[in-house]
Write a protein that holds these residues in place. Structure first.
Motif, short mmCIF file in Angstrom:
data_model
loop_
_atom_site.label_atom_id
_atom_site.label_comp_id
_atom_site.label_asym_id
_atom_site.label_seq_id
_atom_site.Cartn_x
_atom_site.Cartn_y
_atom_site.Cartn_z
N GLU A 14 0.80 -1.23 0.00
CA GLU A 14 0.00 0.00 0.00
C GLU A 14 0.84 1.28 0.00
OE1 GLU A 14 -3.25 -0.28 -0.57
OE2 GLU A 14 -3.03 -2.45 -0.43
N GLN A 15 2.15 1.19 -0.25
CA GLN A 15 2.98 2.38 -0.35
C GLN A 15 2.61 3.15 -1.60
OE1 GLN A 15 7.14 1.68 -1.01
NE2 GLN A 15 7.57 3.82 -1.38
N PRO A 16 2.43 4.47 -1.51
CA PRO A 16 2.20 5.24 -2.73
C PRO A 16 3.44 5.13 -3.63
CG PRO A 16 1.73 6.54 -0.78
CD PRO A 16 2.39 5.29 -0.31
N PRO A 17 3.25 5.01 -4.94
CA PRO A 17 4.41 4.90 -5.83
C PRO A 17 5.35 6.10 -5.70
CG PRO A 17 2.39 4.44 -7.02
CD PRO A 17 1.98 4.94 -5.68
N ILE A 18 6.63 5.82 -5.86
CA ILE A 18 7.66 6.86 -5.82
C ILE A 18 7.71 7.53 -7.18
CG2 ILE A 18 10.13 7.26 -5.58
CD1 ILE A 18 10.18 4.94 -3.61
N ILE A 19 7.95 8.84 -7.21
CA ILE A 19 8.05 9.59 -8.46
C ILE A 19 9.43 9.29 -9.05
CG2 ILE A 19 8.03 11.87 -9.51
CD1 ILE A 19 6.40 12.81 -7.00
N PRO A 20 9.50 8.66 -10.24
CA PRO A 20 10.80 8.26 -10.79
C PRO A 20 11.47 9.31 -11.67
CG PRO A 20 9.06 7.32 -12.11
CD PRO A 20 8.39 8.10 -11.01
N HIS A 21 11.08 10.57 -11.50
CA HIS A 21 11.69 11.63 -12.30
C HIS A 21 11.76 12.90 -11.45
CE1 HIS A 21 7.71 13.47 -12.82
NE2 HIS A 21 7.27 12.25 -13.06
N SER A 22 12.53 13.85 -11.91
CA SER A 22 12.68 15.11 -11.17
C SER A 22 11.39 15.93 -11.27
CB SER A 22 13.83 15.92 -11.74
OG SER A 22 13.90 17.18 -11.12
N ILE A 23 11.01 16.54 -10.16
CA ILE A 23 9.85 17.44 -10.16
C ILE A 23 10.29 18.86 -9.81
CG2 ILE A 23 8.15 15.66 -9.69
CD1 ILE A 23 8.14 16.63 -6.76
#
Length: 156
Positions: A63-72
């Protein structure tokens, strides 16, 4: 005479407790390290390096929210604008190739479907974070069920 002795004993106890409390007036240690001179300029710690390889990371726990795999970096995320939705919103994801946000983001607390993203799910970074190349602050001892030898019910 007895009430006078009782009052004197209580007063003596109060004075003794006040004196003892004043003796323990040491300040607690600072939690952020040594206290610098207020006029001294302190250099900031270097910013962490974000992983920007666009490879989706395995989740560390269920249930971990997905990690953002790019720079924001530089993304606007405010009440008036949300740059994440320009790629990940349902109607935009097909053209951009970005994964569509979960259908749960279009629901109210009561499970009512909405035409647009729910206001409580609008600010993406309250749950999703970019992956940074840093040391863990807390040791993670999570073990995936597959690593523990558990098998799916259909595997038997």
């Amino acid at each position: 005479m007895k009430p006078l002795r009782t009052i004197l004993a209580i007063a003596l106890c109060c004075v003794a407790s006040i004196a003892a409390a004043q003796g323990i007036s040491e300040e607690p240690p600072e939690l952020t390290g040594p206290k610098p001179d207020p006029m001294e300029s302190i250099s900031a710690a270097p910013l962490e390096r974000y992983v920007t390889d666009d490879v989706r990371q395995m989740r560390a726990y269920p249930e971990q929210p997905p990690i953002i795999p790019h720079s924001i970096e530089g993304y606007q995320l405010s009440v008036n604008a949300n740059r994440c939705l320009s790629c990940h919103k349902r109607e935009n994801s097909l053209g951009t190739g970005a994964p569509m946000i979960s259908i749960t983001h279009y629901m109210t607390r009561e499970g009512q479907m909405l035409a647009d993203v729910s206001p409580r799910r609008y600010f993406c970074t309250q749950c999703h974070v970019p992956q940074a190349d840093t040391e863990a602050l807390v040791e993670n001892t999570f073990t995936d069920m597959a690593e523990m030898g558990a098998q799916s019910a259909g595997d038997q």
